[in-house]
Scaffold this motif. Sequence first.
Motif, PDB file in Angstrom:
ATOM      1  N   LEU B   5      40.093   1.706 -31.299  1.00 41.87           N
ATOM      2  CA  LEU B   5      40.989   2.777 -31.714  1.00 41.87           C
ATOM      3  C   LEU B   5      42.375   2.164 -31.905  1.00 41.87           C
ATOM      4  N   THR B   6      43.159   2.757 -32.810  1.00 43.16           N
ATOM      5  CA  THR B   6      44.543   2.297 -32.963  1.00 43.16           C
ATOM      6  C   THR B   6      45.353   2.740 -31.747  1.00 43.16           C
ATOM      7  N   GLU B   7      46.538   2.163 -31.637  1.00 39.87           N
ATOM      8  CA  GLU B   7      47.425   2.558 -30.529  1.00 39.87           C
ATOM      9  C   GLU B   7      47.665   4.073 -30.564  1.00 39.87           C
ATOM     10  N   GLU B   8      47.879   4.592 -31.765  1.00 37.57           N
ATOM     11  CA  GLU B   8      48.130   6.033 -31.901  1.00 37.57           C
ATOM     12  C   GLU B   8      46.892   6.847 -31.488  1.00 37.57           C
ATOM     13  N   GLN B   9      45.714   6.402 -31.916  1.00 37.44           N
ATOM     14  CA  GLN B   9      44.487   7.132 -31.543  1.00 37.44           C
ATOM     15  C   GLN B   9      44.256   7.087 -30.042  1.00 37.44           C
ATOM     16  N   LYS B  10      44.582   5.953 -29.427  1.00 44.85           N
ATOM     17  CA  LYS B  10      44.436   5.875 -27.966  1.00 44.85           C
ATOM     18  C   LYS B  10      45.380   6.848 -27.274  1.00 44.85           C
ATOM     19  N   MET B  11      46.573   6.990 -27.821  1.00 45.68           N
ATOM     20  CA  MET B  11      47.528   7.923 -27.216  1.00 45.68           C
ATOM     21  C   MET B  11      47.077   9.371 -27.415  1.00 45.68           C
ATOM     22  N   ILE B  12      46.467   9.646 -28.559  1.00 42.69           N
ATOM     23  CA  ILE B  12      45.911  10.996 -28.793  1.00 42.69           C
ATOM     24  C   ILE B  12      44.815  11.264 -27.756  1.00 42.69           C
ATOM     25  N   ALA B  13      43.946  10.274 -27.557  1.00 39.41           N
ATOM     26  CA  ALA B  13      42.859  10.429 -26.577  1.00 39.41           C
ATOM     27  C   ALA B  13      43.427  10.654 -25.177  1.00 39.41           C
ATOM     28  N   SER B  14      44.452   9.906 -24.845  1.00 36.93           N
ATOM     29  CA  SER B  14      45.038  10.005 -23.515  1.00 36.93           C
ATOM     30  C   SER B  14      45.688  11.370 -23.290  1.00 36.93           C
ATOM     31  N   SER B  15      46.373  11.868 -24.319  1.00 33.94           N
ATOM     32  CA  SER B  15      47.009  13.183 -24.192  1.00 33.94           C
ATOM     33  C   SER B  15      45.945  14.284 -24.075  1.00 33.94           C
ATOM     34  N   ALA B  16      44.863  14.150 -24.860  1.00 39.37           N
ATOM     35  CA  ALA B  16      43.770  15.131 -24.784  1.00 39.37           C
ATOM     36  C   ALA B  16      43.138  15.123 -23.393  1.00 39.37           C
ATOM     37  N   LYS B  17      42.976  13.938 -22.849  1.00 40.09           N
ATOM     38  CA  LYS B  17      42.383  13.804 -21.505  1.00 40.09           C
ATOM     39  C   LYS B  17      43.260  14.525 -20.478  1.00 40.09           C
ATOM     40  N   GLU B  18      44.545  14.336 -20.623  1.00 41.79           N
ATOM     41  CA  GLU B  18      45.469  14.941 -19.662  1.00 41.79           C
ATOM     42  C   GLU B  18      45.403  16.478 -19.721  1.00 41.79           C
ATOM     43  N   ILE B  19      45.354  16.993 -20.930  1.00 39.43           N
ATOM     44  CA  ILE B  19      45.270  18.454 -21.074  1.00 39.43           C
ATOM     45  C   ILE B  19      43.937  18.952 -20.509  1.00 39.43           C
ATOM     46  N   ALA B  20      42.869  18.218 -20.807  1.00 34.97           N
ATOM     47  CA  ALA B  20      41.543  18.628 -20.323  1.00 34.97           C
ATOM     48  C   ALA B  20      41.503  18.655 -18.798  1.00 34.97           C
ATOM     49  N   GLU B  21      42.156  17.706 -18.178  1.00 36.41           N
ATOM     50  CA  GLU B  21      42.142  17.662 -16.714  1.00 36.41           C
ATOM     51  C   GLU B  21      42.898  18.850 -16.116  1.00 36.41           C
ATOM     52  N   ALA B  22      43.890  19.337 -16.870  1.00 35.44           N
ATOM     53  CA  ALA B  22      44.631  20.510 -16.390  1.00 35.44           C
ATOM     54  C   ALA B  22      43.825  21.796 -16.582  1.00 35.44           C
ATOM     55  N   PHE B  23      42.852  21.775 -17.498  1.00 39.80           N
ATOM     56  CA  PHE B  23      42.006  22.956 -17.744  1.00 39.80           C
ATOM     57  C   PHE B  23      40.548  22.539 -17.528  1.00 39.80           C
ATOM     58  N   GLY B  24      40.258  22.237 -16.289  1.00 46.77           N
ATOM     59  CA  GLY B  24      38.969  21.649 -15.955  1.00 46.77           C
ATOM     60  C   GLY B  24      37.854  22.664 -15.761  1.00 46.77           C
ATOM     61  N   PRO B  25      36.735  22.212 -15.200  1.00 43.60           N
ATOM     62  CA  PRO B  25      35.542  23.044 -15.080  1.00 43.60           C
ATOM     63  C   PRO B  25      35.764  24.390 -14.374  1.00 43.60           C
ATOM     64  N   GLU B  26      36.617  24.411 -13.352  1.00 41.16           N
ATOM     65  CA  GLU B  26      36.808  25.674 -12.621  1.00 41.16           C
ATOM     66  C   GLU B  26      37.454  26.729 -13.525  1.00 41.16           C
ATOM     67  N   TYR B  27      38.414  26.282 -14.323  1.00 41.14           N
ATOM     68  CA  TYR B  27      39.080  27.200 -15.265  1.00 41.14           C
ATOM     69  C   TYR B  27      38.051  27.817 -16.212  1.00 41.14           C
ATOM     70  N   TRP B  28      37.191  26.956 -16.765  1.00 42.77           N
ATOM     71  CA  TRP B  28      36.227  27.460 -17.755  1.00 42.77           C
ATOM     72  C   TRP B  28      35.101  28.241 -17.104  1.00 42.77           C
ATOM     73  N   ARG B  29      34.788  27.929 -15.838  1.00 42.48           N
ATOM     74  CA  ARG B  29      33.782  28.727 -15.113  1.00 42.48           C
ATOM     75  C   ARG B  29      34.249  30.181 -15.030  1.00 42.48           C
ATOM     76  N   GLN B  30      35.533  30.349 -14.726  1.00 41.72           N
ATOM     77  CA  GLN B  30      36.076  31.702 -14.610  1.00 41.72           C
ATOM     78  C   GLN B  30      36.154  32.390 -15.972  1.00 41.72           C
ATOM     79  N   LYS B  31      36.576  31.646 -16.988  1.00 41.54           N
ATOM     80  CA  LYS B  31      36.677  32.248 -18.320  1.00 41.54           C
ATOM     81  C   LYS B  31      35.297  32.668 -18.829  1.00 41.54           C
TER      82      LYS B  31
END
Lengths: 266, 394
Positions: B5-31
């Motif tokens: 991945l390019t540096e930019e794509q890696k940063m996109i992946a990293s930012s997505a990971k961070e957001i996903a961790e903030a809205f993890g399985p427990e959040y979606w279990r409730q939703k």
Amino acid sequence: MNMIVCCKQVLDPEAPPASFKIDPANNKVVPPPGVPPVISPFDEQAVEAALRIKDNQGGKITVLSLGNNLLRDVVKKPLSMGADELILLEDEAFEGGDSWSTAYALATAIKKIGEFDLIFCGRQAADWDAGQVGSGIAELLGIPSVTVAKKVEAVDGKARVERVIADGYQVIEVTLPALITVSNELGEARYATLKGIMAAAKKQPIIWKPSDIGVDPSQIGAPGRRSKLFKLFQPVREGKCEIIEAETPAEAGTNLATKLREAKII
Amino acid sequence: MDFNLTEEQKMIASSAKEIAEAFGPEYWRQKEEKGEFGDEFWKAIGDAGFVGIAIPEEYGGSGRGTTELLTAMEELAANGCGMAGVWYLILTEVFGGLSIVRHGAEEHKRKYLPGIAKGELEFCMALTEPDAGSNTLNTKTTAKKQGNEWVIEGNKTFISGADRAKGMMIVARTTPKEKVTKKTLGLSLFLTDLPHELVEVKPIPKHGINYSHSCQVSFNGLRLPENALMPPQDLGWYSVLDTLNPERMSFTAAAVGIARLAINKAVDYSKQRKVFGDVPIGSYQGLQFPLAEAYATLEAARLLNFKAASLFDNGADAASVGAAVNMSSVAAVENATKAVYWAMQVFGGYGYAKEYDIERWWREINLIRLAPLTHQMALNYIGEHVLGMPRAYY
């Protein structure tokens, strides 16, 4: 407002505990395969503290990171959050340092940067948790420092800092320039945005070698350590559960008390 | 050939990971349990610019391609969100954003794309019908010209997000099937604002993914202005392929992401769980081999999916894109299903309990063998269009 934020690249503290390994012969942590490093989370909150000031009154944020073979997509994260410039103290000579040698190198680099009003650091790095580099930089620069901040405002040449204590917080005013270490109570750091990522990818960091900042080679990296690490090991934690059998609750209570007495707990 | 991945794509992946961790399985279990839309998550990815990744910068997006979109989708799914990390982006960014970017007139782009890019204008697509699922060419919804207006009549089904969307792309027949010279002709694409009094929307109770409602939609004489048509008229089938191919790529990214999520959880658990003696169940080859096999083949599916994205982004012909899309889909569906199945086996009875989340991912992964097209239709495509074998159905 000229702000400098010190950010450290560390092994991801959220990596699964089972992936954590130590090389006992060299007293080093073995990076877990497939788990990329991150910016120490407290340092991200230090970036956030600076960004909040920039949001309110403008200013420039320069990020300073020290290490060797730093991953660009990791150390550029503060740029993708909104910082303006990235300076890397990057050289193998910086490897193997401790809190003193790191503070010395960073303070020397900050002198080279010149003008600044506020320096932000995380309260401690997520790898060693020493929490000494921030105060060390302030000491070496001869400026005041306030540690463990949960809120920072800059007004009329002063910083007004809410500092976390055990049962609440203190409000401290400090004249600028000053150094502030930031705690997690500040709140979540903002996410990198796509526009920020695109801008960060285009920016090239400024690289400074030891000779560029004029440090004494004997005071940086491993030779500059003032602390000695004797042993690095993983403590073994064992939990055992024993069910106290009995016909009645009262009998179970008696049996439990007997067991505790035998174990000399009561 | 560069697999990095390019540096930019890696940063996109990293930012997505961070957001996903903030809205993890427990959040979606409730939703999921409450059948609620993930408003907080949607705002977070909107603010971070994820809904505009593939929308040109002049319309408020980031001007990147499906490669970057799939990178973000997979990381969102794999780091805690499961299907939810992909689903909302498909509805708005793929069905709305990519369709309009590729085929919208300038006025459509100016009207819809800035709102889509910010995540403020949710979208949906009205394609599937009770008698036109895998066979889109059997679409019966009609759009008839009356004066300066189009009048839309017909019924659609499984239209996800229609109950919330502010915009919809409609696939309708503008020339009757019996009057076209070629069966792929006669369909056209239209854009409409929602909600609308002449568009009836009714959610369908379903097996999973209840943080988004999939609906029956009826067009009861919906009148649209002449310029609601996304040109060219009667060639909508060819245009909609530019929506359906990225949709399939997105589902493959979801499959890989959900499987990664389930495998990681199962592997962590298997290292700790001891049942017989002092040996963790992770050492049992009966569990290791199927997980290893699924993981390896999913990596192949993932790479093939990125190849499909690269072809699509670089303007390859529909046949080349379609081949890569369907082959990666086949590999992803079979192996992601196996991965979640075996993750559930690792958890034993706990795998059936909602608090462990695996059962929800199992419900989610089972959609992918049915939608956006059945697994067997993807195999049909490969047999007919890649291998050149005779068609089995008419």
